[in-house]
Write an enzyme that holds these catalytic residues in place. Structure first.
Site, short mmCIF file in Angstrom:
data_model
loop_
_atom_site.label_atom_id
_atom_site.label_comp_id
_atom_site.label_asym_id
_atom_site.label_seq_id
_atom_site.Cartn_x
_atom_site.Cartn_y
_atom_site.Cartn_z
N LYS A 1 33.24 50.69 37.80
CA LYS A 1 31.94 51.25 37.44
C LYS A 1 32.17 51.74 36.13
CE LYS A 1 34.45 54.48 40.47
NZ LYS A 1 34.78 54.36 41.86
N LYS B 1 43.09 56.19 31.82
CA LYS B 1 41.70 57.00 31.68
C LYS B 1 42.04 57.93 30.32
CE LYS B 1 40.16 56.74 36.43
NZ LYS B 1 39.87 57.54 37.71
N LYS C 1 38.89 43.77 35.99
CA LYS C 1 38.23 44.11 37.33
C LYS C 1 37.08 44.84 37.17
CE LYS C 1 39.98 48.96 37.78
NZ LYS C 1 40.66 49.94 38.57
P1 TYM Z 1 37.84 54.08 43.87
O1 TYM Z 1 36.86 54.71 44.26
O2 TYM Z 1 38.12 53.71 42.60
O3 TYM Z 1 37.94 52.43 44.73
C1 TYM Z 1 37.47 52.62 46.19
C2 TYM Z 1 38.24 51.37 46.74
O4 TYM Z 1 37.76 50.27 45.92
C3 TYM Z 1 38.87 49.18 45.54
N1 TYM Z 1 38.43 48.54 44.46
C4 TYM Z 1 38.53 47.32 44.16
N2 TYM Z 1 39.02 46.16 45.15
C5 TYM Z 1 38.81 44.93 44.44
N3 TYM Z 1 38.37 44.55 43.24
C6 TYM Z 1 38.05 45.65 42.47
N4 TYM Z 1 37.48 45.30 41.18
C7 TYM Z 1 37.94 46.99 42.94
N5 TYM Z 1 37.59 48.03 42.57
C8 TYM Z 1 37.88 49.22 43.34
C9 TYM Z 1 39.82 50.32 45.52
O5 TYM Z 1 41.22 49.69 45.19
C10 TYM Z 1 39.80 51.37 46.49
O6 TYM Z 1 40.32 50.74 47.54
N6 TYM Z 1 41.85 56.82 43.97
C11 TYM Z 1 40.89 56.21 44.99
C12 TYM Z 1 40.32 57.03 45.80
C13 TYM Z 1 40.99 57.84 46.66
C14 TYM Z 1 41.82 57.34 47.73
C15 TYM Z 1 42.71 58.32 48.54
C16 TYM Z 1 42.12 55.80 48.33
C17 TYM Z 1 41.26 59.22 46.71
N7 TYM Z 1 42.28 59.51 47.50
C18 TYM Z 1 43.62 58.24 49.37
C19 TYM Z 1 42.96 55.73 49.53
C20 TYM Z 1 43.64 56.98 50.02
C21 TYM Z 1 39.86 55.58 44.11
O7 TYM Z 1 39.41 56.20 42.91
O8 TYM Z 1 39.41 54.50 44.20
#
Ligand code: TYM
Length: 332
Positions: free
Chosen positions: A198, A112, A195
């Site tokens: 967004k 990022k 992957k």
């Molecule tokens: P985020 O918002 O990017 O994604 C949310 C969840 O979706 C999963 N994910 C995917 N899984 C499979 N294929 C994909 N292409 C794909 N894109 C996203 C992510 O692995 C995630 O499980 N940092 C985290 C948010 C967060 C969090 C936490 C998660 C903040 N605090 C504590 C767990 C525990 C994030 O940005 O996920």
């Protein structure tokens, strides 16, 4: 009962199929047998610039999609991160236990920051994974159900828990990443070696939960496929077809090899038409329920406020213990 915890950023107008299959579907299954904590990490969202009105809207939209996708707010604890101040409070303590070099090695930060230019990337973005460790450790969960891209962050939280326990005495449970192999990485429909995300350069590669079915159908039908004609799972040789098969399999409950047999001798177009139909059929009720929930934002806010009160009851004792162990004087 064992506990799980997870969250998804409110940084887009809709969750996409990666979020849905990689995370939400597993959350819903796990909440049956685990004490579940699900939240919307809005503090994380502001590590990159956000329009305030839009952030508020997206936070509600994300909550609505959790519930529409099957999260049960009576059974699970469901809340918005900024309403539980203990997250930021524990994050500070963990910041002070994390090495600068250690934080610099987090791959999502590096990706990022390099996209934004290191000068415009914020300190908040740098310390993002440590706030995530606080999110996790506050609730003492056994498992954190996430997609593959979050593995490193869960591992950091485990390292920090171990470090804290070693330095100040046994305090934290060591959390494990719960990653479902088959759906841990859903790929972009236009660029099937990256992957689904967004922040993709084009929306054409995304399937969004809240999109109109016509848009979804068109995107699946225009998915990039591979040279040749055979419908066969081969991640390296046929990344486009393999991604469609993986999505198909997880949504239909059929195994990839059953699908290969079913589509033997048929064309890519057939697979896409059937997959588009299945995806639309699966997502239409989710979208309808989310829209219904969003038509009464005051009710949704009340529900989230109730969830935050429940979350604080779980989080406060952990923070109090941490503060005492670190040597902070009791407030009362
Ligand atoms: P985020 O918002 O990017 O994604 C949310 C969840 O979706 C999963 N994910 C995917 N899984 C499979 N294929 C994909 N292409 C794909 N894109 C996203 C992510 O692995 C995630 O499980 N940092 C985290 C948010 C967060 C969090 C936490 C998660 C903040 N605090 C504590 C767990 C525990 C994030 O940005 O996920």
């Amino acid at each position: 009962r064992q506990r799980i915890l997870s969250g998804m950023q409110p940084s887009a107008g809709s969750l996409h199929l990666g979020n849905y299959l990689g995370a939400l579907v597993h959350w819903v299954r796990l909440q049956e047998t685990y004490d579940a904590v699900f939240f919307i990490p809005d503090l994380h969202a502001i590590t990159v610039p956000q329009d305030p009105a839009e952030l508020a809207r997206r936070t509600r939209t994300t909550a609505a999609q959790y519930i529409a996708g099957g999260v049960d707010p009576d059974r699970a604890t469901l809340f918005v991160q900024s309403q539980v101040p203990e997250h930021a409070q524990l994050a500070w303590v963990l910041n002070c236990l994390t090495g600068f070099g250690e934080a610099s090695r987090m791959t999502q930060f590096k990706d990022k920051a390099s996209k934004q230019g290191t000068d415009s990337a914020t300190v908040g973005l740098f310390t993002y994974p440590i706030l995530q460790a606080a999110d996790i450790l506050l609730y003492q969960p056994d498992g954190v159900p996430v997609g593959e891209d979050q593995r490193q962050h869960v591992e950091l939280s485990r390292d920090l828990a171990q470090r804290f326990n070693a330095r100040f005495g046994e305090t934290f449970v060591l959390p494990k990443p719960f990653i479902q192999k088959e759906t841990s990485k859903i790929y972009d429909l236009q660029n099937p070696t990256a992957k689904m995300s967004k922040s993709a350069s084009s929306a054409a590669g995304l399937v969004n939960l809240l999109d109109d079915p016509k848009v979804t159908t068109k995107r699946i039908k225009s998915a990039v496929t591979d040279a040749g004609t055979e419908i066969r799972f081969d991640r390296d040789g046929k990344p486009g077809v393999s991604n469609l098969l993986a999505i198909f399999s997880s949504m239909s409950g059929k195994s990839v090899s059953e699908l290969e047999t079913e589509y033997e001798g048929r064309m890519y177009g057939h697979l896409k038409v059937d997959l588009a139909e299945l995806v639309v059929e699966t997502l239409t009720p989710v979208r309808a329920r989310a829209e219904e929930l969003l038509s009464d934002p005051a009710e949704l806010d009340r529900l989230l406020a109730k969830g935050a009160a429940k979350a604080r009851e779980l989080a406060a004792p952990t923070l109090a213990e941490v503060y005492a162990r670190v040597g902070f004087l009791p407030a009362a």
